[in-house]
Design a protein around this motif. Structure first.
Motif, PDB file in Angstrom:
ATOM      1  N   ILE A  92      28.016  37.405 -27.694  1.00 17.27           N
ATOM      2  CA  ILE A  92      27.107  36.117 -27.211  1.00 17.27           C
ATOM      3  C   ILE A  92      25.794  36.229 -26.518  1.00 17.27           C
ATOM      4  O   ILE A  92      24.993  35.613 -26.633  1.00 17.27           O
ATOM      5  N   GLU A  93      25.845  37.430 -25.572  1.00 17.95           N
ATOM      6  CA  GLU A  93      24.655  37.786 -25.174  1.00 17.95           C
ATOM      7  C   GLU A  93      23.451  37.889 -26.166  1.00 17.95           C
ATOM      8  O   GLU A  93      22.331  37.491 -26.039  1.00 17.95           O
ATOM      9  N   ALA A  94      23.799  38.844 -27.354  1.00 19.29           N
ATOM     10  CA  ALA A  94      23.104  39.154 -28.122  1.00 19.29           C
ATOM     11  C   ALA A  94      22.424  37.874 -28.990  1.00 19.29           C
ATOM     12  O   ALA A  94      21.256  37.688 -29.307  1.00 19.29           O
ATOM     13  N   ASP A  95      23.312  36.796 -29.298  1.00 16.26           N
ATOM     14  CA  ASP A  95      22.990  35.691 -29.846  1.00 16.26           C
ATOM     15  C   ASP A  95      22.003  34.790 -28.820  1.00 16.26           C
ATOM     16  O   ASP A  95      21.249  34.195 -29.377  1.00 16.26           O
ATOM     17  N   LEU A  96      22.502  34.636 -27.895  1.00 13.48           N
ATOM     18  CA  LEU A  96      21.573  33.793 -26.895  1.00 13.48           C
ATOM     19  C   LEU A  96      20.264  34.601 -26.545  1.00 13.48           C
ATOM     20  O   LEU A  96      19.096  33.751 -26.685  1.00 13.48           O
ATOM     21  N   ALA A  97      20.090  35.926 -26.866  1.00 18.70           N
ATOM     22  CA  ALA A  97      18.799  36.683 -26.837  1.00 18.70           C
ATOM     23  C   ALA A  97      17.890  36.361 -28.050  1.00 18.70           C
ATOM     24  O   ALA A  97      16.723  36.472 -27.806  1.00 18.70           O
ATOM     25  N   ASP A  98      18.523  36.429 -28.995  1.00 15.04           N
ATOM     26  CA  ASP A  98      17.710  36.328 -30.226  1.00 15.04           C
ATOM     27  C   ASP A  98      18.567  35.380 -31.349  1.00 15.04           C
ATOM     28  O   ASP A  98      19.258  36.068 -32.218  1.00 15.04           O
ATOM     29  N   PRO A  99      18.640  34.376 -31.036  1.00 20.06           N
ATOM     30  CA  PRO A  99      19.854  33.544 -31.859  1.00 20.06           C
ATOM     31  C   PRO A  99      19.445  33.306 -33.485  1.00 20.06           C
ATOM     32  O   PRO A  99      20.278  32.994 -34.333  1.00 20.06           O
ATOM     33  N   SER A 100      18.136  33.623 -33.738  1.00 15.81           N
ATOM     34  CA  SER A 100      17.538  33.502 -35.131  1.00 15.81           C
ATOM     35  C   SER A 100      18.150  34.885 -36.057  1.00 15.81           C
ATOM     36  O   SER A 100      18.220  34.892 -37.194  1.00 15.81           O
ATOM     37  N   ARG A 101      18.572  35.829 -35.438  1.00 16.94           N
ATOM     38  CA  ARG A 101      18.856  37.039 -36.027  1.00 16.94           C
ATOM     39  C   ARG A 101      20.485  36.961 -36.321  1.00 16.94           C
ATOM     40  O   ARG A 101      20.616  37.332 -37.784  1.00 16.94           O
ATOM     41  N   GLY A 102      21.133  36.615 -35.474  1.00 16.45           N
ATOM     42  CA  GLY A 102      22.452  36.627 -35.988  1.00 16.45           C
ATOM     43  C   GLY A 102      23.153  37.885 -36.224  1.00 16.45           C
ATOM     44  O   GLY A 102      22.975  38.920 -35.822  1.00 16.45           O
ATOM     45  N   CYS A 103      24.264  37.789 -37.296  1.00 16.83           N
ATOM     46  CA  CYS A 103      24.839  39.001 -37.697  1.00 16.83           C
ATOM     47  C   CYS A 103      24.511  39.475 -39.201  1.00 16.83           C
ATOM     48  O   CYS A 103      24.711  38.401 -39.813  1.00 16.83           O
ATOM     49  N   LEU A 104      24.313  40.377 -39.592  1.00 20.66           N
ATOM     50  CA  LEU A 104      23.769  40.880 -40.809  1.00 20.66           C
ATOM     51  C   LEU A 104      24.869  40.365 -41.881  1.00 20.66           C
ATOM     52  O   LEU A 104      24.953  40.070 -43.073  1.00 20.66           O
ATOM     53  N   VAL A 105      26.146  40.814 -41.411  1.00 24.15           N
ATOM     54  CA  VAL A 105      27.333  40.561 -42.191  1.00 24.15           C
ATOM     55  C   VAL A 105      27.435  39.065 -42.638  1.00 24.15           C
ATOM     56  O   VAL A 105      27.755  38.678 -43.831  1.00 24.15           O
ATOM     57  N   VAL A 106      27.462  38.444 -41.433  1.00 28.28           N
ATOM     58  CA  VAL A 106      27.439  36.846 -41.625  1.00 28.28           C
ATOM     59  C   VAL A 106      26.288  36.477 -42.715  1.00 28.28           C
ATOM     60  O   VAL A 106      26.545  35.555 -43.492  1.00 28.28           O
TER      61      VAL A 106
END
Length: 191
Positions: A92-106
Motif C-alpha cells: 500500500i505504501e509503495a503504491d501511495l508513493a508512486d501509483p503510476s508504477r504499480g507492480c511489474l507482474v500486474v
C-alpha cells in the motif's frame, strides 16, 4: 577474436526492468533500451537476443526480487498475521508513493496477455507467491497461529489474488482509506 563484453549483464537487466516497469513493454522501443543501457545494437542482440527476451529476463528478475522480499518478511516475523499485514502495508505504501508504477507482474498480465512467454512468467510469479504464502501459513498452522480448519493453500490463493487486486487498486489511485479498509477485511481470513 570475439570482443569482451564491456557491460554488466545483471545491471543491464535491472536497468531494463526499471524502464519496462516505468513505460510498459509496448511503449519501450529498442532505441529506448539501447539508450538506457548505453550499448549498441550488436551488443544488445549478442547479450539478450531480442527485446522480448530481455523483457522476460526482466520479469524473472522482478519476480525473484519480490519472492526474496516476501521470504524475508516471513523469516523475520514469527507471527503470521503480523508478517502478512506488514507485507500488505508495504505494498500500500509503495503504491501511495508512486501509483503510476504499480507492480511489474500486474502490468505484464494486463499489457502482454497475448505473448505466451510473458503470460507464462506471470503465472510462474503468481505461483511463487502462492507457494511462499502457503508455506508460511502451513508453518503458522503447525505453531497453532492458524486454526486447524483453515486450508493454507486456499488461503494462500486468496491472499495472492488479494495482493494483485491491491496493486491494481493502488495504480487506480483509490487512496489509503480504500486500501486499508480492504486490508482489514482481508486480514479476517486468517481468523
Amino acid at each position: 577474436m570475439a570482443r569482451t563484453r564491456e557491460f554488466d549483464i545483471d545491471q543491464a537487466v535491472d536497468r531494463a526492468m526499471d524502464l519496462f516497469w516505468r513505460r510498459g513493454y509496448a511503449e519501450t522501443s529498442l532505441q529506448d533500451l539501447l539508450q538506457e543501457l548505453s550499448i549498441g545494437s550488436g551488443s544488445f542482440y549478442a547479450a539478450f537476443g531480442s527485446k522480448e527476451q530481455l523483457y522476460i529476463r526482466s520479469l524473472d528478475r522482478y519476480a525473484s526480487l519480490q519472492a526474496d522480499d516476501l521470504g524475508k518478511a516471513f523469516d523475520e516475523t514469527t507471527e503470521i498475521r503480523t508478517a502478512v499485514r506488514q507485507v500488505l502495508i508495504s505494498l500500500i505504501e509503495a503504491d501511495l508513493a508512486d501509483p503510476s508504477r504499480g507492480c511489474l507482474v500486474v502490468n505484464a498480465s494486463t499489457q502482454c496477455g497475448d505473448q505466451p512467454s510473458a503470460a507464462d512468467r506471470v503465472t510462474a510469479a503468481l505461483r511463487q507467491v502462492e507457494s511462499l504464502l502457503s508455506g508460511a501459513l502451513e508453518q503458522a498452522q503447525a505453531r497453532g497461529e492458524l486454526s486447524a480448519d483453515k486450508d493454507p493453500r486456499k488461503l494462500a490463493r486468496y491472499l495472492t489474488t488479494f495482493v494483485q487486486g491491491l496493486r491494481v487498486v493502488g495504480r487506480g489511485r483509490m487512496g489509503r482509506e480504500f486500501a486499508e479498509d480492504a486490508l482489514s477485511v482481508a486480514m479476517r481470513a486468517l481468523d
